[in-house]
Motif scaffolding. Structure first.
Motif, PDB file in Angstrom:
ATOM      1  N   ASP A 171       9.237  64.469  58.612  1.00  0.00           N
ATOM      2  CA  ASP A 171       9.406  63.402  59.594  1.00  0.00           C
ATOM      3  C   ASP A 171       8.258  63.411  60.592  1.00  0.00           C
ATOM      4  O   ASP A 171       7.594  64.433  60.808  1.00  0.00           O
TER       5      ASP A 171
ATOM      6  N   GLY B 168      17.793  61.574  58.055  1.00  0.00           N
ATOM      7  CA  GLY B 168      18.381  62.895  58.194  1.00  0.00           C
ATOM      8  C   GLY B 168      19.491  62.954  59.218  1.00  0.00           C
ATOM      9  O   GLY B 168      20.383  63.811  59.105  1.00  0.00           O
TER      10      GLY B 168
ATOM     11  N   SER C 111      11.912  65.362  67.095  1.00  0.00           N
ATOM     12  CA  SER C 111      11.717  65.437  65.644  1.00  0.00           C
ATOM     13  C   SER C 111      11.693  66.910  65.264  1.00  0.00           C
ATOM     14  O   SER C 111      10.912  67.680  65.827  1.00  0.00           O
TER      15      SER C 111
ATOM     16  N   ASP D 212      18.382  67.921  55.830  1.00  0.00           N
ATOM     17  CA  ASP D 212      17.071  67.273  55.899  1.00  0.00           C
ATOM     18  C   ASP D 212      16.548  67.267  57.336  1.00  0.00           C
ATOM     19  O   ASP D 212      17.259  67.598  58.295  1.00  0.00           O
ATOM     20  N   ASP D 213      15.280  66.877  57.471  1.00  0.00           N
ATOM     21  CA  ASP D 213      14.686  66.738  58.798  1.00  0.00           C
ATOM     22  C   ASP D 213      15.454  65.689  59.608  1.00  0.00           C
ATOM     23  O   ASP D 213      16.038  64.749  59.050  1.00  0.00           O
ATOM     24  N   ARG D 214      15.389  65.865  60.933  1.00  0.00           N
ATOM     25  CA  ARG D 214      16.041  64.921  61.835  1.00  0.00           C
ATOM     26  C   ARG D 214      15.036  64.458  62.884  1.00  0.00           C
ATOM     27  O   ARG D 214      14.398  65.276  63.545  1.00  0.00           O
ATOM     28  N   THR D 215      14.946  63.139  63.021  1.00  0.00           N
ATOM     29  CA  THR D 215      14.114  62.536  64.057  1.00  0.00           C
ATOM     30  C   THR D 215      14.922  61.430  64.711  1.00  0.00           C
ATOM     31  O   THR D 215      15.508  60.588  64.019  1.00  0.00           O
TER      32      THR D 215
ATOM     33  N   CYS E  32      17.072  56.419  64.445  1.00  0.00           N
ATOM     34  CA  CYS E  32      16.868  57.734  63.866  1.00  0.00           C
ATOM     35  C   CYS E  32      16.465  57.612  62.413  1.00  0.00           C
ATOM     36  O   CYS E  32      16.594  56.545  61.786  1.00  0.00           O
ATOM     37  N   SER E  33      15.968  58.720  61.887  1.00  0.00           N
ATOM     38  CA  SER E  33      15.620  58.789  60.470  1.00  0.00           C
ATOM     39  C   SER E  33      16.888  59.021  59.651  1.00  0.00           C
ATOM     40  O   SER E  33      17.986  59.218  60.185  1.00  0.00           O
TER      41      SER E  33
ATOM     42  N   GLY F  34      10.698  58.830  58.716  1.00  0.00           N
ATOM     43  CA  GLY F  34      11.312  59.916  57.957  1.00  0.00           C
ATOM     44  C   GLY F  34      10.766  59.948  56.552  1.00  0.00           C
ATOM     45  O   GLY F  34      10.874  58.967  55.798  1.00  0.00           O
TER      46      GLY F  34
ATOM     47  N   GLY G 138      16.826  54.716  57.215  1.00  0.00           N
ATOM     48  CA  GLY G 138      16.911  55.061  58.625  1.00  0.00           C
ATOM     49  C   GLY G 138      18.176  54.478  59.211  1.00  0.00           C
ATOM     50  O   GLY G 138      19.103  54.093  58.486  1.00  0.00           O
TER      51      GLY G 138
END
Length: 463
Positions: free
Chosen positions: A225, A409, A210, A453-456, A406-407, A246, A342
């Motif tokens: 996230d 992002g 994340s 954006d954030d990535r998880t 994954c989220s 996310g 997601g």
């Protein structure tokens, strides 16, 4: 006439033990010369004075010896010199004198001036001086090994820099720039820029990450996230939970909502992990779906109540995807469930499969006419956005499969950018096995312009 006086005189003249301080007999004093008398400086006069000086006394007793003078040389520590010997013509030759040690005189200490380094002038060789001889090179035989030349050590290779997909680089830099603002009373709510984890259970190898997005890194915003990896139980009956949440950028308190979603679902799964593990091994999909849906909706109902007032119905402050991975190597059933935005993908035979249907788009309202024939009172309101359905999927893993949840992002660029999907498929289809933690981080950090954006993400490689 007696010989005693002559013997004494002889001994005093030639004996080593004779006292040097004793006065030696001289010629008898004569009348003092007067003013009119002149010195007789002839050869006969000099010979006569020499004979008188070496002749023995004519007789009479010697005067008693007086007190000896102190030997100042011995008091100073200097050895006394031996008296001078005069050899008579009838005596045999004297032996050579014994060698004496050098006299080391003790000098008082003196102040030594500082020594200056003097560079000697170059030596100029004359024409007669031969040049220096240079030894000829040593010839080595065939049996003698050649000298070993040390090999220069090259520095260790650095970790690969995150690249990008597309025609141009993204707008923001790849590395973090600013830290989020902190409050003294809320330090426990701070989250790191990146979280990385991994494990191996059953027949699957897990990698999870994340990270903050480029936009949040540039503006100094916290990571929205959240990631949770937990194992409940032990042995083959253990159950591994991976929760990926996310946070929605526009939602207020999205980072707290994402963390709260992970903690709520983790607590519920931990309380019922034994029952859930048994249902998974027995492939009771109906019971699993109903039970997990109640669990997710209960938790998200609280999140919806805590959302920003006035938010459209069906909007969540965070999206959630959860994976249940049994530790039993004989069980290959993987359960995925969640709500909100997601994605869930599967890489099989080198191709990606999207295992979630697209979110239904709201119907577009017809443009109003300039002069409607039958005007209606009040503006026409668009129909409400339908709520996200509950996501449930039971996947049977095959050797060589890669399951990715994954989220949003990472799910959005993976769906909309074929170049990114092809690049990750090529990297993760390696027959040597799954990537390590550092390589997995670099893979998921592969950037695309327009997605900041954030990535998880959590991926499971099946063996």
């Amino acid at each position: 006439m007696s010989q005693q006086p002559e013997d004494d005189w002889w001994n005093r003249l030639y004996d080593d033990s004779a006292d040097e301080s004793a006065p030696e007999p001289g010629p008898e004093p004569g009348p003092e010369p007067g003013p009119d008398s002149a010195p007789d400086d002839t050869l006969d006069a000099r010979f006569g004075s020499a004979v008188l000086a070496t002749a023995p006394p004519s007789g009479g007793a010697e005067p008693p010896p007086g007190p000896a003078a102190p030997d100042t040389a011995r008091l100073r520590g200097i050895p006394r010199a031996e008296p001078l010997r005069v050899r008579a013509p009838w005596e045999p030759p004297l032996p050579p004198p014994r060698p004496r040690p050098p006299l080391h005189a003790v000098e008082p200490p003196s102040v030594t001036p500082p020594v200056r380094a003097v560079t000697p002038p170059p030596v100029s060789r004359t024409a007669s001086e031969p040049p220096p001889v240079t030894p000829p090179p040593v010839s080595r035989t065939a049996s003698e090994p050649p000298p070993v030349t040390p090999t220069p050590v090259s520095p260790a290779p650095r970790a690969p820099h995150p690249g990008h997909i597309g025609d141009g680089p993204p707008t923001y830099a790849a590395e973090p720039t600013a830290l989020p603002a902190a409050c003294a009373g809320e330090l426990g709510q701070l989250v790191a820029d990146t979280a990385l984890d991994g494990a191996r259970y059953g027949s699957g190898t897990l990698r999870a990450v994340s990270m903050r997005g480029d936009s949040a890194r540039y503006r100094g915003q916290p990571r929205r996230d959240s990631l949770l990896t937990a194992r409940f139980g032990s042995g083959t009956g253990a159950l591994v939970l991976v929760a990926v949440a996310g946070g929605v950028r526009a939602a207020e308190g999205a980072q707290r909502a994402a963390a709260d979603a992970c903690h709520r679902v983790g607590a519920a799964v931990g309380q019922s992990h034994a029952r859930l593990a048994e249902d998974i091994r027995a492939d009771r999909r109906g019971e699993l779906r109903s039970g997990l849906q109640r669990l997710a909706e209960r938790g998200f109902g609280r999140l919806r109540a805590a959302a920003e007032p006035g938010a459209p119905p069906g909007e969540y402050p965070a999206g959630l995807r959860c994976l249940l991975l049994p530790a039993d190597p004989e069980c290959r059933l993987r359960i995925v469930f969640g709500l909100g935005p997601g994605g869930l993908f599967r890489l099989r035979d080198g191709r990606w499969q999207d295992l979630e249907p697209r979110r239904p788009e709201p119907p577009h309202a017809e443009p109003p006419h300039a002069e409607p024939p039958h005007p209606e009172p009040g503006p026409a309101e668009p129909p409400p956005l339908p709520a996200d359905p509950f996501r449930f999927r039971a996947c049977v893993a095959r050797p060589g499969d890669t399951l990715l949840l994954c989220s949003a992002g990472l799910a959005e660029p993976l769906r909309e950018e074929p170049a990114l999907a092809a690049e990750l498929a090529g990297r993760w289809a390696d027959p040597d096995g799954p990537p390590g933690l550092a390589a997995f981080l670099a893979d998921t950090q592969l950037r695309v312009k327009g997605y900041a954006d954030d990535r998880t993400a959590a991926a499971v490689w099946e063996g």
